[in-house]
Design an enzyme around this catalytic site. Sequence first.
Site, PDB file in Angstrom:
ATOM      1  N   ASP A 146       8.588   1.797  -2.926  1.00  0.00           N
ATOM      2  CA  ASP A 146       7.361   1.602  -2.743  1.00  0.00           C
ATOM      3  C   ASP A 146       6.341   3.115  -2.029  1.00  0.00           C
ATOM      4  O   ASP A 146       7.546   3.951  -1.407  1.00  0.00           O
ATOM      5  CB  ASP A 146       6.514   0.244  -2.083  1.00  0.00           C
TER       6      ASP A 146
HETATM    7  C1  BGC Z   1       1.973  -0.522  -3.099  1.00  0.00           C
HETATM    8  C2  BGC Z   1       2.198  -0.853  -4.714  1.00  0.00           C
HETATM    9  C3  BGC Z   1       1.611   0.525  -5.221  1.00  0.00           C
HETATM   10  C4  BGC Z   1       1.898   1.601  -4.554  1.00  0.00           C
HETATM   11  C5  BGC Z   1       0.889   2.634  -5.198  1.00  0.00           C
HETATM   12  C6  BGC Z   1       1.913   0.560  -2.442  1.00  0.00           C
HETATM   13  O1  BGC Z   1       1.430   0.524  -1.437  1.00  0.00           O
HETATM   14  O2  BGC Z   1       2.508  -1.969  -2.700  1.00  0.00           O
HETATM   15  O3  BGC Z   1       2.386  -1.826  -5.217  1.00  0.00           O
HETATM   16  O4  BGC Z   1       2.355   0.549  -6.595  1.00  0.00           O
HETATM   17  O5  BGC Z   1       1.061   1.537  -3.324  1.00  0.00           O
HETATM   18  O6  BGC Z   1      -0.474   2.174  -5.593  1.00  0.00           O
END
Ligand code: BGC
Length: 757
Positions: free
Chosen positions: A300
Site C-alpha cells: 500500500d
Molecule cells: C489506500 C489503498 C489505495 C492506495 C492507492 C492507499 O492509501 O489504502 O486502498 O489503493 O492508496 O491509491
Amino acid sequence: MKIKQFIIPFFIILFGFTSCTEKTTVAKKDLSSTDKTKSDAKMESFLDSLTKIMTLEEKIGQLTLMSTDWEKTGPTINENYKNLIKEGKVGNIFNAYSVKFTRELQQLAVENTRLKIPLLFGYDVIHGHRTIFPISLGESASWDLKAIENSARIAATEASAEGIHWTFAPMVDISRDARWGRSSEGAGEDVYLGSEIAKARVRGFQGDDLFATNTILACAKHYAAYGAPIAGRDYNTVDMSERELRTTYLPPFKATVDAGVSTFMTAFNDVNGVPASGNKYLLTDILREEWGFEGFVVTDYTSINELVPHGVAKDNKQAAEIALNAGVDMDMQGGAYMDYLKELIADGKVTEQQVTTAARKILALKYKLGLFSDPYRYCDETREKELLMTPEHLEAARDMARKSAVLLKNNNQTLPLSKDKKVALIGPLANDKYNIIGSWTAAGDRYTKPVTVLEGFKEKISNPANLLFTQGCEINSDNTSDFQNAINIAKKADVVVMVMGESEGMSGEAASRTNLDLPGNQKELLKAIKKLGKPIVLVLMNGRPLTLEWENENMDAILEAWFPGTMGGYAIADLIFGDANPSGKLTMTFPRNVGQIPIYYNVKNTGRPYELKGPEQRYRSRYLDVSNSPLYPFGYGLSYTTFKYANFAVDKKTYAFKETINISVTVTNTGTFKGEEIVQLYMRDMVASVTLPLKELKRFEKVMLKPNESKKITFTLTSDDLAFYTKDMSFKAEAGEFKLFVGTNSEALIETNFTLK
Ligand code: BGC
C-alpha cells in the site's frame, strides 16, 4: 562497443515482441490446454530473454510504482515522476487516466528507456470508473453476484478505455466495526458472502482473458486483517489469534486466489506484531506456499517506509530489506526499493535473484495484457469516446442502486408513495451531486453527471406544483437558518421525505468515527419536522452502519440508500414511488449504540449466554444499559411485499462425510407486490472440539416472486462446507449434530437438523 551492446539486447527484445504478437492471435478463452502450454512456454522464453539482458537498475525500475500529480491518494507526491520514467527508474504508474495522459506517459517510457519496457497503469477503480455505481458496501447489500460482477465488468471496460491496466480492487477486508470508515469499501462482515462477492468482483474486472482490451488486472487488498484495527481507528494495530485470522479474515483473500486474481496489496497495519508489508508469514508462507499465488504483491501507499514508524526498521534501507525478504514485489510510492535495493544487494542483505524473480512476475502480467506487443493498445481514442458512460452502463448503475438499497422500516405501508401526493423533499443530501457518488470515485464526475433525489422525484411526481424542496440544514454544521423554510414546506405537504446522512469524506480511508449518529444538526431538524405530525420517510446516504435508535422509533419509513452513485437519484425515486420494490439486505449489523461495537451476527454462545427468560440474569454475558441485540441484524431488509417460509427440510437425517446434504424450503410471496427475496441459509455445529458461532451463513439465493407465487428453493452442502479449524488447527468437519436455519434475515429463522456420521 556501446552500440554493439545495445543492438544485441534490442534484437532479443524485438524477437520477444514478435512472439508476443503471435500469442495475441491465440490467447483466447478457447485455447486448448496444449495451446495454453505453448503460449505459456512462449511467454516464459520471452521473459527469460528479457530478464537476462536487463540491468539491475532496470529490474528495480519494474519494482517501483509512483503516483502522478493528478490525484492525491496518500500523504506524499513525487513531482519528479516524469523524469524517473524516462530514466527507467519507475516502471509503473498510478493516478493517471485518459488516453491522452496515459499515452504521453507511455511514450516517455517507450521512447526514452533502453529496453522500451512499457509502463503498467494502476488506479483505484473501486465502484465504477466514470459511471459510478453504489459504494462497495452498498453493492454488497444486493447479494446479487451477477450484478456485482457486471458492475466490475463495466468499471473495467471504462477504465481500460482510458488507458488503465490494473485496478486496486476488490477490497476484501471483512469489517465488523462500523467506526472504521473503510467499511464502506468492502462487502461487510460475513466470510461466506464476502468471499463470494470477492470472487465475483475479480471475475468482473479480469474477465476470462487478460489480453482482451476491456479487461484489467484485479488486486485483492488489503492483505491482511486491515478491517480489524483496535477501536476501529484506521491504520491501527491488529492483534488476533491465528484461529480468528484464518477463520474470518483470510478466506476472502484465498477466494480471490481461487478466482485467479493477478495481484495482491499489502495492508498498512501490523498483524500480531509484524507489519503486513514486511510479513513473511502472510506474504510467503501463506500466500505463495499454501495458496500457490503466482501474481505480484504491491505494497500500500508508502507502507514499506512505514516499517520505520512501526518500529521494526531503523531506516528506509532496512525497511526495503525486510519488505523484499518478506515477499513484497512492488513498492508503491515510497521509493525505498528504488533507493536501496542496489546497496542491499552489495551488502548481501538481499540477492539479485530475488529482484529478478519479483520483476519477472510484474513483466509476466505486462506480457499477458499484451503491452509488449503494443504498449499503446489501451490508448484508443475511439474506444474512449464510445465506451464511457454509455446508456447501458448508466442503466446498470441505476439497477444496482435499486438493488443495493435496504428498506429498514415501513410502518403502515407508508411506502411506496403515490405520485399524486404533495411531497416536501428536505435534507442536505436531497439535491447534492457532490456526495451522492461516495468516496473512491475514480474518474467519476461529482459536479454535473450525478442525478440527485430532487431530479429523480421531478420525473415521478405527476403535478410539478406538488413537489416542494428546501435543503433544511447542512450535513455537518449547526446552521439552522433554513429550518423554518423546511418546517413551512413540510406543513403544506401530505408526506415529508428527508434525505440525510454523511458526507462522502466521512467514510472511506482515514475516516474513522466514534459517534455514528447523523452528523451536525440533522437529527434536530428531524425532530422539528416530527412535531408537525406528518408521515416522514427518511432516506439515508452513508458509508457505514449508523446508530439510528431515535430514527427507528420516530420515522414512518427508512430507506438506506448508501452512496448510490451517478444514477442514485433516479433509483431512489424508482423505489420511493413503487416503480421498483426494495430487496437489499444488510451485510453489516446496525448497532443500537457505539458501545455495542464490534457487533456481528455470528457470535458464539459463551459460557453464560444471555437469555430473555430465566431466574438469574445478572451474571450473564450482557450490558446493563442496552440489550445484546442489534438495531437491525445482518441479512435484514424489508420489501413492499411479505414472504412466508415453509416446508424446510433435509432429505435425510444422517449423512456420511462427503455425502450431499439436500436442503429445501418453499418461499411464498404473501403480499400484494411483486418482489425479490434473498433466502438465507445458516448452520450451527452443536458440539465441536472448539467453540463455534451460533449461526454461520452457508448459502443464499435471490428469488423473484409474484403475489401468491411460491417457489421451492434447494441448497446443497457437503461436509466440506461444515469444516472449521479444529482444536489442532486442522481444517475439517467433525461428526455430530447440526442445526440448519433458513429465513429472511439472520434472526427471523426456522430450523431443522441433521447428523454427520
Ligand atoms: C489506500 C489503498 C489505495 C492506495 C492507492 C492507499 O492509501 O489504502 O486502498 O489503493 O492508496 O491509491
